[in-house]
Design an enzyme around this catalytic site. Structure first.
Site, PDB file in Angstrom:
ATOM      1  N   ASN A   1       6.809 -28.643  -1.680  1.00  0.00           N
ATOM      2  CA  ASN A   1       5.927 -27.473  -1.752  1.00  0.00           C
ATOM      3  C   ASN A   1       6.779 -26.241  -2.000  1.00  0.00           C
ATOM      4  O   ASN A   1       7.963 -26.227  -1.663  1.00  0.00           O
ATOM      5  CB  ASN A   1       5.177 -27.328  -0.419  1.00  0.00           C
ATOM      6  CG  ASN A   1       4.227 -26.128  -0.414  1.00  0.00           C
ATOM      7  OD1 ASN A   1       3.538 -25.872  -1.402  1.00  0.00           O
ATOM      8  ND2 ASN A   1       4.201 -25.381   0.684  1.00  0.00           N
TER       9      ASN A   1
ATOM     10  N   ASP B   1       4.821 -26.114   6.797  1.00  0.00           N
ATOM     11  CA  ASP B   1       5.971 -25.366   6.242  1.00  0.00           C
ATOM     12  C   ASP B   1       7.263 -25.600   7.034  1.00  0.00           C
ATOM     13  O   ASP B   1       8.089 -24.682   7.176  1.00  0.00           O
ATOM     14  CB  ASP B   1       5.662 -23.853   6.195  1.00  0.00           C
ATOM     15  CG  ASP B   1       4.418 -23.545   5.372  1.00  0.00           C
ATOM     16  OD1 ASP B   1       4.171 -24.268   4.396  1.00  0.00           O
ATOM     17  OD2 ASP B   1       3.697 -22.586   5.710  1.00  0.00           O
TER      18      ASP B   1
ATOM     19  N   HIS C   1       6.914 -22.263  -0.969  1.00  0.00           N
ATOM     20  CA  HIS C   1       6.354 -21.350   0.039  1.00  0.00           C
ATOM     21  C   HIS C   1       6.962 -19.961  -0.177  1.00  0.00           C
ATOM     22  O   HIS C   1       8.179 -19.838  -0.368  1.00  0.00           O
ATOM     23  CB  HIS C   1       6.702 -21.875   1.445  1.00  0.00           C
ATOM     24  CG  HIS C   1       6.136 -21.010   2.524  1.00  0.00           C
ATOM     25  ND1 HIS C   1       4.798 -21.023   2.852  1.00  0.00           N
ATOM     26  CD2 HIS C   1       6.715 -20.091   3.320  1.00  0.00           C
ATOM     27  CE1 HIS C   1       4.591 -20.138   3.815  1.00  0.00           C
ATOM     28  NE2 HIS C   1       5.738 -19.559   4.128  1.00  0.00           N
TER      29      HIS C   1
ATOM     30  N   SER D   1      10.918 -20.507  -0.865  1.00  0.00           N
ATOM     31  CA  SER D   1      11.617 -21.738  -0.490  1.00  0.00           C
ATOM     32  C   SER D   1      10.870 -22.939  -1.052  1.00  0.00           C
ATOM     33  O   SER D   1       9.639 -22.972  -1.017  1.00  0.00           O
ATOM     34  CB  SER D   1      11.638 -21.903   1.038  1.00  0.00           C
ATOM     35  OG  SER D   1      12.118 -20.745   1.681  1.00  0.00           O
TER      36      SER D   1
HETATM   37  C1  GRF Z   1       2.168 -19.033  -4.484  1.00  0.00           C
HETATM   38  O1  GRF Z   1       2.284 -17.823  -3.806  1.00  0.00           O
HETATM   39  C2  GRF Z   1       2.958 -20.091  -3.756  1.00  0.00           C
HETATM   40  O2  GRF Z   1       4.116 -19.599  -3.158  1.00  0.00           O
HETATM   41  C3  GRF Z   1       1.984 -20.521  -2.688  1.00  0.00           C
HETATM   42  O3  GRF Z   1       0.716 -20.462  -3.298  1.00  0.00           O
HETATM   43  C4  GRF Z   1       0.744 -19.557  -4.401  1.00  0.00           C
HETATM   44  C5  GRF Z   1       0.343 -20.346  -5.611  1.00  0.00           C
HETATM   45  O4  GRF Z   1       0.172 -19.567  -6.757  1.00  0.00           O
HETATM   46  N1  GRF Z   1       2.317 -21.829  -2.191  1.00  0.00           N
HETATM   47  P1  GRF Z   1      -0.059 -20.275  -8.150  1.00  0.00           P
HETATM   48  O5  GRF Z   1      -1.390 -21.007  -8.074  1.00  0.00           O
HETATM   49  O6  GRF Z   1       1.077 -21.207  -8.395  1.00  0.00           O
HETATM   50  O7  GRF Z   1      -0.119 -19.174  -9.142  1.00  0.00           O
END
Ligand code: GRF
Length: 186
Positions: A105, A143, A107, A134
């Site tokens: 993932n 997370d 984050h 991260s």
């Molecule tokens: C991003 O801020 C990512 O860090 C978080 O969710 C958001 C996803 O945005 N996990 P996108 O759909 O990739 O534009």
């Protein structure tokens, strides 16, 4: 057979990280884009580019039932690495166990700081000099899995959560494909 270099990308919304993963893929293939929201913007982008897509509304579907369906679709596409890219649904313990160690993932904070939501506002509020993002392995705890890579983004005087988010998002689009290239081959 699951192939770690065949990546299944899970989205729920605009999918900007999914786009970065697709466009900058090296050392892995984007085998499937899957969404729990049939109207996710990112799905249309993926379809137009001829990528394999799958969607099923998760509304009202028991968490594990949904996850079992999604897992068998990932298997049908011989996916071996699952990359969450703004997938806004908590995965069942069953799914995390079934794909243990193979789910990553992105984050928007420098973990272990600021798990959960509102990461940019919390970093600014705390007077941090750096925000960032991260890439980590997904475990049952939110997370909290092993961090595979991070990018720092300087917090400027006068930054708002929105202005910081914009720069961190640009950093995410660089970091995620880079870390995934390595992870898919480890
Ligand atoms: C991003 O801020 C990512 O860090 C978080 O969710 C958001 C996803 O945005 N996990 P996108 O759909 O990739 O534009």
């Amino acid at each position: 057979m699951r192939d770690p270099r065949r990546v299944g990308i899970l989205i729920s919304g605009r999918g900007s990280n999914m786009r970065a993963l697709v466009e900058k893929a090296s050392g892995y293939e984007s085998a499937l884009v899957a969404s729990n929201k049939p109207d996710a913007e990112g799905l249309e982008w993926a379809r137009v580019r001829g990528l394999q897509t799958w969607t099923l509304s998760s509304k009202g579907v028991a968490r594990e039932d949904f996850d079992r369906k999604m897992s068998s679709v990932l298997d049908n596409h011989r996916v071996g690495t699952v990359a969450l890219a703004g997938f806004m649904r908590i995965l069942s313990p069953w799914f995390v166990g079934e794909w243990r160690g193979r789910i990553v993932n992105i984050h928007p904070s420098l973990l272990p700081k600021y798990r959960g939501l509102d990461t940019h506002a919390r970093a600014i509020e705390a007077g941090d000099v750096f925000g960032g993002c991260s890439v980590h392995i997904v475990t049952e705890e939110l997370d909290a899995g092993e961090v595979l890579g991070q990018a720092e983004v300087a917090i400027e005087p006068g930054d708002t959560p929105q202005s910081l988010e914009e720069r961190v998002l640009a950093a995410e689009h660089e970091l995620y494909p880079r870390v995934l290239s390595k992870f898919a081959n480890r």
